[in-house]
Scaffold this motif. Structure first.
Motif, PDB file in Angstrom:
ATOM      1  N   LEU A 258      22.990 -46.652 -12.535  1.00 35.30           N
ATOM      2  CA  LEU A 258      23.946 -45.559 -12.658  1.00 35.30           C
ATOM      3  C   LEU A 258      23.200 -44.234 -12.455  1.00 35.30           C
ATOM      4  CD1 LEU A 258      25.533 -46.948 -15.925  1.00 35.30           C
ATOM      5  CD2 LEU A 258      26.604 -47.054 -13.671  1.00 35.30           C
ATOM      6  N   LYS A 259      23.667 -43.437 -11.544  1.00 33.49           N
ATOM      7  CA  LYS A 259      22.975 -42.193 -11.202  1.00 33.49           C
ATOM      8  C   LYS A 259      22.759 -41.313 -12.437  1.00 33.49           C
ATOM      9  CE  LYS A 259      23.174 -38.149  -8.182  1.00 33.49           C
ATOM     10  NZ  LYS A 259      23.979 -37.401  -7.176  1.00 33.49           N
ATOM     11  N   ASP A 260      21.501 -40.924 -12.629  1.00 31.54           N
ATOM     12  CA  ASP A 260      21.099 -40.001 -13.693  1.00 31.54           C
ATOM     13  C   ASP A 260      21.389 -40.518 -15.099  1.00 31.54           C
ATOM     14  OD1 ASP A 260      20.252 -38.177 -11.742  1.00 31.54           O
ATOM     15  OD2 ASP A 260      22.226 -37.208 -11.656  1.00 31.54           O
ATOM     16  N   VAL A 261      21.667 -41.811 -15.214  1.00 34.26           N
ATOM     17  CA  VAL A 261      21.929 -42.412 -16.529  1.00 34.26           C
ATOM     18  C   VAL A 261      20.825 -43.396 -16.906  1.00 34.26           C
ATOM     19  CG1 VAL A 261      23.529 -43.825 -17.907  1.00 34.26           C
ATOM     20  CG2 VAL A 261      24.422 -42.126 -16.294  1.00 34.26           C
ATOM     21  N   ASN A 262      20.552 -44.352 -16.004  1.00 32.94           N
ATOM     22  CA  ASN A 262      19.552 -45.390 -16.304  1.00 32.94           C
ATOM     23  C   ASN A 262      18.688 -45.719 -15.095  1.00 32.94           C
ATOM     24  OD1 ASN A 262      21.309 -46.734 -14.627  1.00 32.94           O
ATOM     25  ND2 ASN A 262      21.621 -48.497 -15.979  1.00 32.94           N
ATOM     26  N   ASP A 263      18.589 -44.788 -14.147  1.00 26.90           N
ATOM     27  CA  ASP A 263      17.957 -45.078 -12.861  1.00 26.90           C
ATOM     28  C   ASP A 263      16.641 -44.346 -12.616  1.00 26.90           C
ATOM     29  OD1 ASP A 263      19.057 -42.537 -12.632  1.00 26.90           O
ATOM     30  OD2 ASP A 263      19.631 -42.813 -10.522  1.00 26.90           O
ATOM     31  N   GLN A 264      16.061 -43.758 -13.647  1.00 23.60           N
ATOM     32  CA  GLN A 264      14.833 -42.990 -13.456  1.00 23.60           C
ATOM     33  C   GLN A 264      13.600 -43.897 -13.563  1.00 23.60           C
ATOM     34  OE1 GLN A 264      15.094 -39.589 -12.538  1.00 23.60           O
ATOM     35  NE2 GLN A 264      17.159 -40.462 -12.322  1.00 23.60           N
ATOM     36  N   ASP A 265      12.459 -43.389 -13.073  1.00 17.32           N
ATOM     37  CA  ASP A 265      11.232 -44.183 -13.094  1.00 17.32           C
ATOM     38  C   ASP A 265      10.844 -44.597 -14.510  1.00 17.32           C
ATOM     39  OD1 ASP A 265      11.183 -43.880 -10.392  1.00 17.32           O
ATOM     40  OD2 ASP A 265       9.346 -42.678 -10.300  1.00 17.32           O
ATOM     41  N   PHE A 266      11.058 -43.710 -15.488  1.00 23.02           N
ATOM     42  CA  PHE A 266      10.683 -44.079 -16.851  1.00 23.02           C
ATOM     43  C   PHE A 266      11.570 -45.187 -17.390  1.00 23.02           C
ATOM     44  CE2 PHE A 266      13.847 -40.755 -17.696  1.00 23.02           C
ATOM     45  CZ  PHE A 266      14.546 -41.230 -18.792  1.00 23.02           C
ATOM     46  N   HIS A 267      12.828 -45.256 -16.904  1.00 20.55           N
ATOM     47  CA  HIS A 267      13.689 -46.386 -17.271  1.00 20.55           C
ATOM     48  C   HIS A 267      13.125 -47.682 -16.690  1.00 20.55           C
ATOM     49  CE1 HIS A 267      17.042 -43.222 -17.583  1.00 20.55           C
ATOM     50  NE2 HIS A 267      16.895 -43.708 -18.803  1.00 20.55           N
TER      51      HIS A 267
END
Length: 344
Positions: A258-267
């Motif tokens: 989900l964009k900007d919810v759970n899609d970042q590198d730290f996730h």
């Protein structure tokens, strides 16, 4: 009204016993079984190898087939079906063809009670579990419409399969033994129901289990999946390990991006830590938009960056190819539709 349950979903032995109570010879069971599971039988009146007298005597016995209310093809060849059930409820199922396989995305409930915030199915409410014949009908409907054998089954349609565990188990048996689809080509997807993964493991099926995580930590998962309040992430993963020990089967973790919810590198790094020690594969699912919801799909570069982080941690992962999204037939887009006209 006939007291005989729908014939679809009954095994060869059960059909044989039913026919023997009517004085029919043993070979009739093989004939009825073939018509039921390989010839798209809709009504017993079609079984012309049986006498007219027998067909008339059993006119009220239901085969257990649903009514195709709508057929919606997508440009990529995927077809979504709206199926009307005997009680006036309806479900959606999807046929997904490729050159080498035909997959059916099967629903297990009318609607879904899990209410995941990014999924269309739960938004239309929950009515009931599907019966065995209603599950099998989806497979046979797709098979007949495409005119080719179904090779793979994914229980990823409407509903939470493990809330319908008894009918799910019997349906898997019938799909394997009677329709003839290998158990290893059947995938059961669950968001997690306390105690049910362990219970599924007791059956020791050769199916694939796909566990929907969608978040790498408990707080975020609770935001996306309200039912997680009853089944904390650590408990879910502990039960997954029990399942792995019971079955010796490798399984899949599903993760909707989900964009900007759970899609970042730290996730991605946190997810890699969570799945360490599992013999598993992570299936990344770029979000399929749902009307009325604010979630968005990440860009392809962001998806690839997330995948790259997992691979750097030596987590086996891949990105699921989206099929049928043009006609709201993709993962998370199926709905229970409230009809204003009765089904005959």
């Amino acid at each position: 009204m006939s007291t005989t349950p729908p014939l679809l979903g009954q095994s060869y032995d059960e059909l044989s016993y039913w026919l023997s109570t009517q004085g029919e010879p043993p070979y009739r069971a093989k004939q009825l079984h073939q018509w039921l599971y390989t010839r798209n039988l809709q009504s017993l009146d079609e079984v012309t190898v049986f006498s007219k007298r027998w067909r008339e005597a059993n006119a009220k016995v239901k085969v257990g087939r649903s009514q195709v209310l709508q057929r919606t093809p997508s440009p990529d060849g995927t077809v979504k079906y709206l199926l009307g059930l005997a009680d006036g409820e309806n479900i959606e199922t999807v046929g997904i063809p490729t050159a080498k396989r035909l997959t059916v995305c099967v629903s297990s409930q009318v609607g879904c009670p899990m209410a995941c915030t990014f999924c269309a199915t739960g938004k239309s409410g929950f009515a009931r579990n599907l019966q065995i014949h209603e599950i099998l009908d989806q497979v046979l409907t797709v098979q007949a419409d495409f005119g080719r054998r179904v090779s793979h089954i994914v229980f990823m349609g409407m509903g939470e399969p493990l809330l319908n565990l008894k009918n799910l188990h019997t349906s898997v048996e019938r799909i394997n033994e009677d329709i003839g689809i290998s158990a290893r080509n059947i995938t059961i997807s669950t968001v997690g129901v306390k105690g049910r993964i362990r219970a599924l493991g007791q059956y020791r099926l050769q199916t694939t289990l796909a566990v929907s995580l969608h978040a790498p930590n408990p707080d975020l998962r609770l935001q996306l999946i309200p039912s997680a309040q009853h089944y904390p992430l650590d408990e879910l993963l502990a039960e997954c390990k029990e399942y792995m020990e019971l079955t010796s089967r490798r399984f899949t973790f599903e993760y909707t991006l989900l964009k900007d919810v759970n899609d970042q590198d730290f996730h991605a790094r946190e997810l890699a830590q969570r799945v360490r020690g599992f013999q598993c594969h992570v299936n990344l699912i770029p979000y399929n938009p749902v009307a009325g919801l604010d979630y968005k799909r990440p860009t392809p570069p962001r998806v690839q960056a997330f995948l790259a982080v997992l691979e750097a941690y030596r987590v086996q992962a891949s990105v699921r190819q989206t099929r049928g999204s043009a006609e709201a037939a993709a993962c998370g887009q199926l709905r229970r539709q409230i009809l204003t006209t009765a089904i005959n």
